[in-house]
Design an enzyme around this catalytic site. Structure first.
Site, PDB file in Angstrom:
ATOM      1  N   TYR A 141       0.819  -1.214   0.000  1.00 17.01           N
ATOM      2  CA  TYR A 141       0.000   0.000   0.000  1.00 17.01           C
ATOM      3  C   TYR A 141       0.857   1.271   0.000  1.00 17.01           C
ATOM      4  CZ  TYR A 141      -4.068  -2.953   1.082  1.00 17.01           C
ATOM      5  OH  TYR A 141      -5.054  -3.902   1.046  1.00 17.01           O
ATOM      6  N   LYS A 192       3.252 -15.404   1.828  1.00 22.38           N
ATOM      7  CA  LYS A 192       3.140 -16.114   0.547  1.00 22.38           C
ATOM      8  C   LYS A 192       4.580 -16.401   0.118  1.00 22.38           C
ATOM      9  CE  LYS A 192       0.565 -17.652  -2.878  1.00 22.38           C
ATOM     10  NZ  LYS A 192      -0.319 -18.818  -2.732  1.00 22.38           N
ATOM     11  N   ASP A 224      -3.336 -18.084   1.256  1.00 23.69           N
ATOM     12  CA  ASP A 224      -4.520 -18.722   0.670  1.00 23.69           C
ATOM     13  C   ASP A 224      -5.076 -19.788   1.621  1.00 23.69           C
ATOM     14  OD1 ASP A 224      -2.047 -19.846   0.136  1.00 23.69           O
ATOM     15  OD2 ASP A 224      -2.596 -20.677  -1.804  1.00 23.69           O
ATOM     16  N   ASP A 248      -5.422  -6.735   5.816  1.00 26.64           N
ATOM     17  CA  ASP A 248      -6.623  -5.988   5.443  1.00 26.64           C
ATOM     18  C   ASP A 248      -7.746  -6.972   5.106  1.00 26.64           C
ATOM     19  OD1 ASP A 248      -8.307  -4.006   4.643  1.00 26.64           O
ATOM     20  OD2 ASP A 248      -7.179  -3.415   2.861  1.00 26.64           O
ATOM     21  N   ASP A 252     -10.974  -8.486   7.857  1.00 26.42           N
ATOM     22  CA  ASP A 252     -12.394  -8.298   7.543  1.00 26.42           C
ATOM     23  C   ASP A 252     -13.116  -9.633   7.522  1.00 26.42           C
ATOM     24  OD1 ASP A 252     -12.152  -5.575   7.342  1.00 26.42           O
ATOM     25  OD2 ASP A 252     -13.346  -5.454   5.497  1.00 26.42           O
TER      26      ASP A 252
END
Ligand code: NAD
Length: 358
Positions: A141, A192, A224, A248, A252
């Site tokens: 980001y 990852k 994943d 992020d 959620d």
């Protein structure tokens, strides 16, 4: 020295829910010896209306001087057409960046009394208590270079950069290990590493940092699989630590396991445990001003403040037990109401928590 709390109600239901959280702090001061000073300031749309800026210099100065910040929420229909540079959300992002709040703590707790609120079967989620630690000021980001460029063949190409330095990984790892030490002593680091070199380094540094925390059990999981495990068997996790973007998304997902956006608090901490505490939900303009919003996420944010910044774990527990007690009494705001329970207003819920604390 007396600790300073800056209270930032913000916009929409922020005003109503923060008022209830302030009642809780007042009670701790009056009856249980909490030694704090509270100051109030404007942020978001209300600050823009007052001064033309969603983060006025006066608010920023008070925020810098404070030990902890209690924020309601920012935003609303009224300010949606403003230029992006002065939108209410800029006030919040500005505070996070200016105060270098790099560690975002998002607990996902499902109170057994609310197990029916989840979209998952109650035996999968009942009693769920996960802490997601998300890196908040680095990663893709913020990485440079970024942008959209035009290639030689005339085609447009978008690009962002995933970048983490060793020190950034180490400091978020340390936060996660320290938190796990106060919980079930397990950290799952999510990356990852099979595809992204940057997160290969993430895994390496986490493993190294774990050596300084021998009482904590560290495991690693690819993102994943972590997403799959969160909805398959979420209770396997204690603390999860991950990058800005993975956090992020996963936080959620974890929040929605509990099915009740009005119940979940959060904290964003700097390197010295100064923090901004806020509910995970927004300003809910659709129900603002009606005294029906759920104040419990904001009240539980005060509990997090007591635990992580003010070092008053017994007082934090007193709030958490009081929230449990009002749920046991079957008191519910509209968002978590179900048959057989008593529907209460925002202020009635705040009063009930204060009564249960005493
Ligand atoms: P929202 O979280 O404000 O609302 C989503 C839904 O949940 C709405 O139906 C709302 O009524 C309900 N809800 C939220 N909190 C509740 C509570 N405490 N009690 C009962 N019901 C509750 O998200 P949104 O509608 O996408 O956004 C509204 C505004 O909030 C936007 O301007 C957005 O930018 C802003 N926002 C701010 C923050 C923040 O300040 N941290 C976070 C998210 C969204």
């Amino acid at each position: 020295m007396v600790k300073k709390i800056l209270v930032l109600p913000g916009d929409g239901i922020g005003q109503e829910i923060v008022a209830e959280a302030v009642k809780v702090i007042d009670c701790l001061q009056a009856d249980f010896g909490l030694d704090v000073e509270m100051e109030h300031a404007l942020v978001g749309g209300t600050a823009y209306d007052d001064s033309g800026s969603p983060l006025p210099q006066s608010t920023l100065d008070l925020a810098r001087a404070a030990d902890a910040l209690l924020l309601g929420a920012v935003g609303g229909y009224k300010w949606e057409s403003l230029d992006i540079a002065v939108r209410p959300e800029k006030g919040l992002l500005g505070l996070r960046a200016e105060l270098e709040l790099f560690a975002n703590l998002r607990p996902a707790i499902l109170y057994p009394q609310l197990a029916d609120a989840s979209t998952l079967r109650s035996e999968v989620v009942s009693g769920l208590d996960i802490m997601i630690v998300r890196e908040l000021t680095g990663g893709i980001y913020f990485g440079q270079p970024r942008g959209v460029r035009t290639l030689d063949n005339g085609e447009k190409q978008g690009y962002n950069t995933l970048v983490y330095s060793e020190s950034e990984i180490r400091r978020i790892g340390k936060v996660a290990f320290d938190i796990a030490a106060k919980r079930d002593s397990r950290v799952c680091s999510v990356d990852k590493a099979n595809v992204l070199e940057c997160t290969e380094l993430w895994r390496e540094v986490m493993t190294e940092e774990a050596k300084a925390h021998p009482d904590i059990e560290l495991s690693h999981m690819y993102v994943d699989n972590a997403a799959m495990q969160l909805v398959r068997a979420p209770k396997q996790f204690d603390v999860m630590v991950t990058t800005n973007m993975f956090g992020d998304i996963l936080s959620d997902c974890a929040a929605m396991l509990t099915g009740s956006i009005g119940m979940l608090p959060s904290a964003s901490l700097d390197a010295n445990s100064k923090g901004m505490y806020e509910p995970i939900h927004g300003s809910a303009p659709d129900i603002a001003g009606q005294n029906i919003a759920n104040p419990l996420a904001t009240i539980l944010s005060v509990a997090m403040m007591l635990r992580y910044t003010l070092d008053e774990p017994a007082m934090a527990e007193r709030i958490e037990k009081a929230v449990n007690s009002v749920l046991d009494q079957k008191l519910r705001t509209a968002d978590i109401h179900s048959e057989g329970c008593r529907k209460v207003s925002t202020s009635e819920m705040g009063d009930a928590v204060v009564a249960a604390m005493r």
